[in-house]
Scaffold this motif. Structure first.
Motif, PDB file in Angstrom:
ATOM      1  N   GLY A  93       0.834  -1.187   0.000  1.00 25.87           N
ATOM      2  CA  GLY A  93       0.000   0.000   0.000  1.00 25.87           C
ATOM      3  C   GLY A  93       0.870   1.237   0.000  1.00 25.87           C
ATOM      4  O   GLY A  93       2.109   1.158   0.000  1.00 25.87           O
ATOM      5  N   GLU A  94       0.220   2.408  -0.004  1.00 27.35           N
ATOM      6  CA  GLU A  94       0.933   3.681   0.006  1.00 27.35           C
ATOM      7  C   GLU A  94       0.385   4.581   1.103  1.00 27.35           C
ATOM      8  O   GLU A  94      -0.810   4.542   1.418  1.00 27.35           O
ATOM      9  N   LEU A  95       1.268   5.390   1.682  1.00 24.95           N
ATOM     10  CA  LEU A  95       0.889   6.350   2.714  1.00 24.95           C
ATOM     11  C   LEU A  95       1.335   7.743   2.308  1.00 24.95           C
ATOM     12  O   LEU A  95       2.423   7.927   1.758  1.00 24.95           O
ATOM     13  N   SER A  96       0.502   8.731   2.596  1.00 22.78           N
ATOM     14  CA  SER A  96       0.832  10.133   2.357  1.00 22.78           C
ATOM     15  C   SER A  96       0.710  10.901   3.661  1.00 22.78           C
ATOM     16  O   SER A  96      -0.250  10.722   4.411  1.00 22.78           O
ATOM     17  N   VAL A  97       1.682  11.763   3.945  1.00 23.77           N
ATOM     18  CA  VAL A  97       1.617  12.575   5.160  1.00 23.77           C
ATOM     19  C   VAL A  97       1.006  13.944   4.892  1.00 23.77           C
ATOM     20  O   VAL A  97       0.957  14.788   5.785  1.00 23.77           O
ATOM     21  N   GLY A  98       0.522  14.186   3.687  1.00 20.02           N
ATOM     22  CA  GLY A  98      -0.125  15.451   3.394  1.00 20.02           C
ATOM     23  C   GLY A  98      -0.043  15.786   1.918  1.00 20.02           C
ATOM     24  O   GLY A  98       0.695  15.153   1.156  1.00 20.02           O
ATOM     25  N   ASP A  99      -0.803  16.788   1.524  1.00 20.15           N
ATOM     26  CA  ASP A  99      -0.843  17.205   0.124  1.00 20.15           C
ATOM     27  C   ASP A  99       0.317  18.140  -0.190  1.00 20.15           C
ATOM     28  O   ASP A  99       0.138  19.310  -0.542  1.00 20.15           O
ATOM     29  N   VAL A 100       1.516  17.611  -0.024  1.00 16.87           N
ATOM     30  CA  VAL A 100       2.742  18.353  -0.318  1.00 16.87           C
ATOM     31  C   VAL A 100       3.685  17.414  -1.063  1.00 16.87           C
ATOM     32  O   VAL A 100       3.550  16.189  -0.983  1.00 16.87           O
ATOM     33  N   VAL A 101       4.629  17.999  -1.781  1.00 21.06           N
ATOM     34  CA  VAL A 101       5.630  17.207  -2.486  1.00 21.06           C
ATOM     35  C   VAL A 101       6.981  17.422  -1.820  1.00 21.06           C
ATOM     36  O   VAL A 101       7.418  18.566  -1.643  1.00 21.06           O
ATOM     37  N   LEU A 102       7.627  16.340  -1.427  1.00 19.07           N
ATOM     38  CA  LEU A 102       8.941  16.393  -0.785  1.00 19.07           C
ATOM     39  C   LEU A 102       9.992  15.839  -1.742  1.00 19.07           C
ATOM     40  O   LEU A 102       9.668  15.134  -2.701  1.00 19.07           O
ATOM     41  N   ALA A 103      11.252  16.131  -1.460  1.00 22.92           N
ATOM     42  CA  ALA A 103      12.333  15.589  -2.286  1.00 22.92           C
ATOM     43  C   ALA A 103      12.449  14.084  -2.121  1.00 22.92           C
ATOM     44  O   ALA A 103      12.914  13.383  -3.016  1.00 22.92           O
ATOM     45  N   GLY A 104      12.020  13.584  -0.989  1.00 24.08           N
ATOM     46  CA  GLY A 104      12.078  12.151  -0.726  1.00 24.08           C
ATOM     47  C   GLY A 104      11.209  11.799   0.458  1.00 24.08           C
ATOM     48  O   GLY A 104      10.653  12.675   1.131  1.00 24.08           O
ATOM     49  N   GLY A 105      11.112  10.524   0.743  1.00 19.34           N
ATOM     50  CA  GLY A 105      10.217  10.078   1.795  1.00 19.34           C
ATOM     51  C   GLY A 105      10.810  10.011   3.182  1.00 19.34           C
ATOM     52  O   GLY A 105      10.137   9.578   4.123  1.00 19.34           O
ATOM     53  N   GLU A 106      12.063  10.459   3.343  1.00 23.65           N
ATOM     54  CA  GLU A 106      12.713  10.306   4.646  1.00 23.65           C
ATOM     55  C   GLU A 106      12.036  11.125   5.746  1.00 23.65           C
ATOM     56  O   GLU A 106      11.845  10.645   6.872  1.00 23.65           O
ATOM     57  N   VAL A 107      11.688  12.370   5.445  1.00 23.90           N
ATOM     58  CA  VAL A 107      11.000  13.201   6.439  1.00 23.90           C
ATOM     59  C   VAL A 107       9.654  12.574   6.798  1.00 23.90           C
ATOM     60  O   VAL A 107       9.258  12.530   7.968  1.00 23.90           O
ATOM     61  N   ALA A 108       8.957  12.080   5.784  1.00 20.89           N
ATOM     62  CA  ALA A 108       7.682  11.418   6.029  1.00 20.89           C
ATOM     63  C   ALA A 108       7.864  10.166   6.886  1.00 20.89           C
ATOM     64  O   ALA A 108       7.057   9.877   7.775  1.00 20.89           O
ATOM     65  N   ALA A 109       8.928   9.417   6.634  1.00 13.15           N
ATOM     66  CA  ALA A 109       9.191   8.216   7.425  1.00 13.15           C
ATOM     67  C   ALA A 109       9.418   8.563   8.893  1.00 13.15           C
ATOM     68  O   ALA A 109       8.906   7.886   9.789  1.00 13.15           O
ATOM     69  N   CYS A 110      10.172   9.634   9.140  1.00  9.46           N
ATOM     70  CA  CYS A 110      10.412  10.066  10.519  1.00  9.46           C
ATOM     71  C   CYS A 110       9.098  10.431  11.203  1.00  9.46           C
ATOM     72  O   CYS A 110       8.874  10.103  12.376  1.00  9.46           O
ATOM     73  N   LEU A 111       8.220  11.115  10.471  1.00 11.39           N
ATOM     74  CA  LEU A 111       6.923  11.506  11.024  1.00 11.39           C
ATOM     75  C   LEU A 111       6.112  10.271  11.392  1.00 11.39           C
ATOM     76  O   LEU A 111       5.550  10.192  12.494  1.00 11.39           O
ATOM     77  N   VAL A 112       6.045   9.300  10.489  1.00  9.03           N
ATOM     78  CA  VAL A 112       5.254   8.100  10.743  1.00  9.03           C
ATOM     79  C   VAL A 112       5.824   7.310  11.920  1.00  9.03           C
ATOM     80  O   VAL A 112       5.086   6.879  12.819  1.00  9.03           O
ATOM     81  N   VAL A 113       7.136   7.138  11.941  1.00  2.62           N
ATOM     82  CA  VAL A 113       7.764   6.369  13.020  1.00  2.62           C
ATOM     83  C   VAL A 113       7.508   7.023  14.372  1.00  2.62           C
ATOM     84  O   VAL A 113       7.155   6.353  15.346  1.00  2.62           O
ATOM     85  N   GLU A 114       7.651   8.343  14.443  1.00  3.11           N
ATOM     86  CA  GLU A 114       7.433   9.017  15.726  1.00  3.11           C
ATOM     87  C   GLU A 114       5.975   8.951  16.150  1.00  3.11           C
ATOM     88  O   GLU A 114       5.669   8.680  17.317  1.00  3.11           O
ATOM     89  N   ALA A 115       5.051   9.221  15.228  1.00  5.63           N
ATOM     90  CA  ALA A 115       3.632   9.216  15.574  1.00  5.63           C
ATOM     91  C   ALA A 115       3.183   7.855  16.084  1.00  5.63           C
ATOM     92  O   ALA A 115       2.368   7.764  17.015  1.00  5.63           O
ATOM     93  N   VAL A 116       3.707   6.788  15.499  1.00  6.53           N
ATOM     94  CA  VAL A 116       3.323   5.442  15.917  1.00  6.53           C
ATOM     95  C   VAL A 116       4.029   5.046  17.208  1.00  6.53           C
ATOM     96  O   VAL A 116       3.404   4.527  18.145  1.00  6.53           O
TER      97      VAL A 116
END
Length: 243
Positions: A125-148
């Motif tokens: 599956g796919e996950l999105s942390v918001g309607d923004v475009v990032l250079a890569g998924g690393e920032v998003a990964a940090c957000l998901v890991v911390e929130a969980v």
């Protein structure tokens, strides 16, 4: 909980997740975070992970070979999610759902995206942390890991710390105060110093409602609107000053 993260910059995720609550969770064994470098599974001297898209177009695309090879060599915990703007929205409810499982994995996209065969045949599956475009998924990964991770038992020192946070019950969090009681003539509301815990609880609920109605009315609508009890609370307590 085990979480595997696949990236061409694994040190970005690993470094962030060594600090604060995440670092303590890893040290105590509550969180087993494993960061994997996709470049370790390239076959050329330049360790190339991207290439030009078929059909032309701007930018580069993450190739399937290093991604498949990396995931298949690790056999990570499933589900495996690709992080990208087209995925299902990651919110507090989804964080709670992931925290209730045994673990999951994240694939950080880069460049203009990933070869579609990764989406079609590798990830779950796919996950999105918001309607923004990032250079890569690393920032998003940090957000998901911390929130969980902060929802896992034993991570927060006070297990009740997460009970009244924003989005926990579909509302934004009420305003918080600490000492001193008077700062530059701004006073802490008297109700919070009253010692009446039932009154404080009602006031906090009212302020959360006021703030949510002002800043995120969509959350009220998503919860089915205001109940009669909530209406009474709004009438009983007026809103504190907001900027």
């Amino acid at each position: 909980m085990r979480i595997d993260v696949f990236s061409i910059f694994p040190e970005l995720v690993d470094g962030f997740c060594r600090e604060s609550l995440l670092g303590k969770a890893r040290s105590s064994g509550v969180l087993d975070l494993r960061c994997h470098d996709l470049r370790e599974h390239t076959t050329d001297v330049h360790r190339s992970v991207d290439d030009m898209p078929f059909g032309g177009g701007a930018g580069m695309v993450l190739r399937p070979e290093p991604v498949f090879a990396s995931v298949e060599s690790v056999q990570p915990v499933r589900p495996l999610y690709l992080l990208g703007p087209g995925g299902a929205r990651f919110d507090q409810s989804r964080a709670g759902s992931l925290a209730s499982g045994n673990g999951f994995s994240l694939l950080c996209g880069r460049y203009e995206g990933v070869d579609h065969r990764v989406r079609a045949h590798l990830v779950d599956g796919e996950l999105s942390v918001g309607d923004v475009v990032l250079a890569g998924g690393e920032v998003a990964a940090c957000l998901v890991v911390e929130a969980v991770t902060r929802l896992l038992p034993g991570v927060m020192g006070n297990e009740a710390s997460g009970d009244n946070e924003s989005f926990t019950d579909g509302l934004l969090e009420e305003p918080q105060y600490t000492r001193p009681a008077s700062f530059r003539s701004w006073e802490v509301p008297a109700v919070l110093r009253s010692g009446d815990h039932a009154l404080v609880a009602r006031w906090r609920r009212a302020q959360a409602l006021h703030r949510t109605l002002r800043d995120r009315p969509d959350l009220i609508d998503a919860g089915g609107g205001l109940s009669p009890d909530d209406q009474r609370l709004l009438e009983e307590f007026g809103p504190v000053a907001y900027p």
